[in-house]
Design a protein around this motif. Structure first.
Motif, PDB file in Angstrom:
ATOM      1  N   GLY A  66       0.785  -1.226   0.000  1.00 32.40           N
ATOM      2  CA  GLY A  66       0.000   0.000   0.000  1.00 32.40           C
ATOM      3  C   GLY A  66       0.814   1.272   0.000  1.00 32.40           C
ATOM      4  N   VAL A  67       2.127   1.183  -0.056  1.00 31.74           N
ATOM      5  CA  VAL A  67       2.970   2.377   0.030  1.00 31.74           C
ATOM      6  C   VAL A  67       2.765   3.327  -1.150  1.00 31.74           C
ATOM      7  N   PRO A  68       2.760   2.883  -2.412  1.00 32.45           N
ATOM      8  CA  PRO A  68       2.563   3.836  -3.520  1.00 32.45           C
ATOM      9  C   PRO A  68       1.268   4.622  -3.406  1.00 32.45           C
ATOM     10  N   ALA A  69       0.155   3.956  -3.061  1.00 31.61           N
ATOM     11  CA  ALA A  69      -1.119   4.668  -2.926  1.00 31.61           C
ATOM     12  C   ALA A  69      -1.063   5.658  -1.770  1.00 31.61           C
ATOM     13  N   LEU A  70      -0.389   5.290  -0.698  1.00 34.94           N
ATOM     14  CA  LEU A  70      -0.242   6.186   0.448  1.00 34.94           C
ATOM     15  C   LEU A  70       0.509   7.455   0.053  1.00 34.94           C
ATOM     16  N   LEU A  71       1.593   7.306  -0.696  1.00 32.22           N
ATOM     17  CA  LEU A  71       2.372   8.463  -1.125  1.00 32.22           C
ATOM     18  C   LEU A  71       1.554   9.372  -2.042  1.00 32.22           C
ATOM     19  N   GLU A  72       0.670   8.770  -2.810  1.00 24.39           N
ATOM     20  CA  GLU A  72      -0.174   9.552  -3.708  1.00 24.39           C
ATOM     21  C   GLU A  72      -1.101  10.463  -2.906  1.00 24.39           C
ATOM     22  N   THR A  73      -1.650   9.984  -1.800  1.00 24.98           N
ATOM     23  CA  THR A  73      -2.535  10.827  -0.979  1.00 24.98           C
ATOM     24  C   THR A  73      -1.770  11.954  -0.303  1.00 24.98           C
ATOM     25  N   VAL A  74      -0.484  11.751  -0.051  1.00 25.21           N
ATOM     26  CA  VAL A  74       0.324  12.817   0.551  1.00 25.21           C
ATOM     27  C   VAL A  74       0.588  13.908  -0.477  1.00 25.21           C
ATOM     28  N   ARG A  75       0.878  13.504  -1.703  1.00 25.17           N
ATOM     29  CA  ARG A  75       1.165  14.482  -2.756  1.00 25.17           C
ATOM     30  C   ARG A  75      -0.101  15.215  -3.202  1.00 25.17           C
ATOM     31  N   HIS A  76      -1.234  14.553  -3.105  1.00 18.58           N
ATOM     32  CA  HIS A  76      -2.504  15.136  -3.565  1.00 18.58           C
ATOM     33  C   HIS A  76      -3.524  15.051  -2.427  1.00 18.58           C
ATOM     34  N   PRO A  77      -3.572  16.060  -1.571  1.00 20.10           N
ATOM     35  CA  PRO A  77      -4.453  16.017  -0.400  1.00 20.10           C
ATOM     36  C   PRO A  77      -5.919  15.785  -0.739  1.00 20.10           C
ATOM     37  N   GLU A  78      -6.344  16.119  -1.959  1.00 19.65           N
ATOM     38  CA  GLU A  78      -7.748  15.905  -2.322  1.00 19.65           C
ATOM     39  C   GLU A  78      -8.092  14.417  -2.343  1.00 19.65           C
ATOM     40  N   LYS A  79      -7.066  13.563  -2.434  1.00 21.48           N
ATOM     41  CA  LYS A  79      -7.287  12.118  -2.402  1.00 21.48           C
ATOM     42  C   LYS A  79      -7.200  11.549  -0.990  1.00 21.48           C
ATOM     43  N   ASP A  80      -6.908  12.406  -0.030  1.00 21.72           N
ATOM     44  CA  ASP A  80      -6.761  11.982   1.367  1.00 21.72           C
ATOM     45  C   ASP A  80      -8.135  12.016   2.039  1.00 21.72           C
ATOM     46  N   GLY A  81      -8.702  10.850   2.268  1.00 21.51           N
ATOM     47  CA  GLY A  81     -10.023  10.785   2.874  1.00 21.51           C
ATOM     48  C   GLY A  81     -10.011  10.675   4.380  1.00 21.51           C
ATOM     49  N   LEU A  82      -8.843  10.840   5.002  1.00 24.63           N
ATOM     50  CA  LEU A  82      -8.734  10.651   6.447  1.00 24.63           C
ATOM     51  C   LEU A  82      -8.449  11.941   7.208  1.00 24.63           C
ATOM     52  N   ALA A  83      -8.427  13.078   6.519  1.00 26.93           N
ATOM     53  CA  ALA A  83      -8.062  14.337   7.174  1.00 26.93           C
ATOM     54  C   ALA A  83      -9.027  14.676   8.307  1.00 26.93           C
ATOM     55  N   GLU A  84     -10.328  14.571   8.051  1.00 29.77           N
ATOM     56  CA  GLU A  84     -11.297  14.893   9.095  1.00 29.77           C
ATOM     57  C   GLU A  84     -11.211  13.904  10.244  1.00 29.77           C
ATOM     58  N   GLU A  85     -10.973  12.640   9.929  1.00 34.36           N
ATOM     59  CA  GLU A  85     -10.848  11.640  10.993  1.00 34.36           C
ATOM     60  C   GLU A  85      -9.615  11.922  11.849  1.00 34.36           C
ATOM     61  N   ARG A  86      -8.551  12.429  11.242  1.00 31.84           N
ATOM     62  CA  ARG A  86      -7.361  12.758  12.036  1.00 31.84           C
ATOM     63  C   ARG A  86      -7.668  13.879  13.023  1.00 31.84           C
TER      64      ARG A  86
END
Length: 692
Positions: free
Chosen positions: A598-618
């Motif tokens: 899952g590392v490549p997909a994880l890095l993608e969410t870091v580079r593109h915050p719009e793909k990060d679905g966990l910001a509100e949960e954090r």
């Protein structure tokens, strides 16, 4: 299962074998007699002895367990030389060497005398209280005797070297004057050392005696009137547990104190202006009962914690050195404290679910004052590289494979991260990695080599050379240096560290911040880093990282203060659903499997915050784990100290009232104890926690 010995064990075995072989060859050469072989074997044994005390300090302890300590070895070496001389000089009769043998025996007798006096000197310099940041000039402190005179192995090797050399020269030249000169020089050195140590036993040269030190300590307590303290017992590897609470303690509106139990830890506590006292013995520790000290905070549990908990006049709070979902974060021992101070609601729930005897009314949420140093999320990476911090925890004591990811997943994670050309990796292993499971230590070493190899294969521009990092390092070293020489004992260190310059702690904080800025600026942005030293700190790594990958540990809770993305490795064989349910700190994390797919997909969410679905949960989890931002954690910490201090004051008042004698008409009762009134003498609850 048998394990092959590691490199340190092989080096120890090789060194011990060489020394044993040297003695065997020396014995054969002495009996033969064979002068060149005797000379070579003697020189080899002396050289190996020097290596032992310089690079293989564990070998002398190994020999001592076999009753072959340095004295026995030195006697055997010289005895074999004498045997060789007797065999070589049989035509002259044994009487020729009788005076030399007598002189040699006298050398060893003086060695024993020096050791006896050294023990007496050490006892006079072993004080019942060791302090730092306190003026102890009244105790007649003085520098330690030369280290050579206090170390029997080094001393015998140095003082006996002339005699051994003289005997060897006589074996070669057949001239007894060489041995006589060498033995005479050894006798002179020994007599001089004995005289130097004996002078230390004179009344005017000794530090204050035990009762005088204790009286001085009681007077200092009465004058300083401490209100809140930090209690810590542990070893060098756990000093960080106390270090993280030093600044919050120093910022309290009171008169703080640090209470230690191990003498060697006094100089290991990081730079602070807070007075430090080390009370190794229980009777000395109990003297705190009659002081104004009202609250002690405890960042860790230890075997000696139960001793201080016996003091009824002090209230005790367990603050821990970090919070995680591990069982160690809700240890049943916590019920021994008056209160348990936690960061947020999640820890309160953790204690309730654990059913370890800690009542909810005794749990106080104070946040994490240390996290003021963690900068909040400022958006996605703006440079060429994504900085990923991989900070796994250690393997723990229970053998749970889910404790650390280093063994099962570490190399896969690092390999996947290094494969991305847009990633800069910061690898920061736990200091205890490999201390229980050798597999973790081996994996850690392989990961470090992977990082070094990746750097060799990568290139890019480097910052222009600058003198600032070296200047910042020199400034920080100057401010944090203990200032004592290598051979200093506890009394000398106590003398050197008696009173720090005013405001040194603030100066260290500023210098540390400047050093960290210069350190990161001096590194190429493309270069991976292995961070194992005390500097830069974990929180400094947080501030430069865009992503954290870690295990279930307090590192996750602390990183949530930044609001940045994080991932947790699942190496315990649990399904992701079970993993998230069992460990609440994982609720806002990306869960990674041991194969790191899952590392490549994880890095993608870091580079593109719009793909990060966990910001509100954090953000939600941060509030649950660390509590609200207002009031600040430092303010909540201070309020908890004030409230518990007021309870300690009320408890003392009630106990004093119950134990007060029944008044007789016309009798004048004694004045209230100083421990029950505040600095102004008004006796108001909590007044002893007023400003300095």
């Amino acid at each position: 299962m048998l394990r092959a010995p590691g490199r340190p064990a092989l080096a120890t075995l090789l060194t011990a074998s060489v020394l044993a072989a040297a003695y065997a060859v020396q014995a054969v050469a002495a009996l033969a007699p064979h002068v060149p072989l005797l000379l070579a074997a003697t020189a080899l044994s002396l050289a190996v002895e020097g290596v032992l005390y310089r690079w293989q300090r564990g070998v002398p302890a190994l020999f001592a367990k076999a009753h072959a300590d340095v004295t026995v070895r030195h006697v055997l070496r010289d005895l074999l030389l004498v045997v060789g001389l007797l065999r070589l000089g049989e035509q002259h009769g044994e009487t020729q060497y009788a005076p030399l043998l007598a002189g040699l025996l006298l050398c060893y007798a003086l060695h024993c005398a020096i050791q006896a006096v050294s023990v007496l000197v050490r006892r006079t310099r072993t004080l019942p209280v060791v302090t730092r940041n306190i003026d102890a000039s009244a105790l007649r402190l003085s520098p330690a005797p030369p280290a050579l005179l206090r170390r029997p192995g080094h001393r015998l090797l140095v003082f006996g070297l002339p005699a051994t050399a003289g005997l060897t020269a006589t074996a070669v030249t057949d001239d007894a004057r060489c041995a006589a000169a060498g033995i005479a020089l050894s006798l002179t050195l020994a007599l001089g050392g004995l005289a130097v140590l004996s002078l230390r036993l004179l009344p005017g040269r000794r530090p204050a005696g035990e009762q005088e030190v204790l009286a001085w300590f009681d007077a200092w307590l009465a004058e300083y009137r401490p209100t809140v303290g930090l209690y810590f017992s542990g070893g060098p590897s756990s000093v960080y547990q106390a270090g993280m609470w030093l600044e919050p303690l120093a910022r309290l509106d009171g008169r703080p104190l640090i209470v230690l139990r191990e003498r060697h830890m006094v100089s290991r506590i990081p730079a602070t202006d807070v007075p430090i006292v080390c009370l190794p013995k229980v009777p000395t520790l109990m003297r705190l009962e009659h002081s104004t000290l009202q609250v002690l905070i405890h960042p860790s549990n230890s075997g000696k914690t139960s001793q201080v908990l016996r003091i009824p006049t002090i209230k005790h709070a367990f603050v821990n050195h970090g919070e995680s979902d591990k069982l160690s974060s809700c240890n049943p021992y916590a019920k021994a404290y008056d209160e348990v101070w936690v960061a947020g609601p999640a820890a309160r729930e953790r204690y309730a679910l654990a059913e370890v005897g800690v009542e909810d009314k005794d749990v106080v949420e104070i946040g994490r004052p240390q996290l003021d140093a963690v900068r909040p999320y400022a958006g996605p990476p703006t440079g060429t590289y994504v900085t990923v911090l991989y900070a796994p925890t250690w393997e723990g004591w229970d053998g749970n494979p889910g404790n650390t990811s280093v063994i099962a997943a570490g190399e896969h994670l690092v390999r996947a991260l290094l494969a991305d050309p847009g990633v800069r990796l910061l690898y920061k292993p736990h200091p205890l990695t490999g201390s229980v499971d050798p597999r973790a230590g081996a994996a850690d070493r392989r990961i470090r080599e992977m990082v070094r190899a990746a750097n060799r294969a990568r290139s890019g521009p480097r910052p222009a050379p600058s003198k600032e990092p070296a200047a910042r390092t020199a400034e920080l070293d100057r401010l944090t240096a203990a200032g004592f020489r290598e051979g200093a004992d506890h009394v000398e260190r106590m003398l050197v560290q008696s009173a720090p310059p005013a405001g040194r702690a603030e100066a260290v904080a500023r210098a540390t911040e400047a050093w960290e800025a210069a350190y990161w600026a001096s590194l190429p942005e493309w270069e991976h880093q292995v961070v194992v030293d005390a500097r830069p700190s974990l929180y400094s790594c947080f501030n430069v990282a865009d992503l954290l990958i870690s295990d279930v540990s307090s590192v996750i809770s602390d990183f949530l203060a930044s609001g940045k993305p994080y991932a947790v490795t699942n190496t315990g064989g649990l399904t992701e659903e079970t993993f998230r349910a069992r460990f609440p700190t994982v609720a806002a994390a990306t869960v990674l499997t041991p194969d790191a797919t899952g590392v490549p997909a994880l890095l993608e969410t870091v580079r593109h915050p719009e793909k990060d679905g966990l910001a509100e949960e954090r953000a939600t989890l941060r509030l649950r784990l660390l509590g609200p931002s207002e009031p600040s954690s430092q303010e909540r910490f201070a309020e908890a100290v004030r409230a518990l201090g007021a309870e300690a004051h009320r408890h003392r008042t009630r106990v004093t009232a119950r134990s007060a004698p029944t008044p007789v008409p016309g009798q004048r009762l004694p004045a209230p104890s100083a421990a029950l009134v505040g600095p102004a003498g008004d006796g108001a609850p909590g007044s002893a926690l007023a400003g300095r």
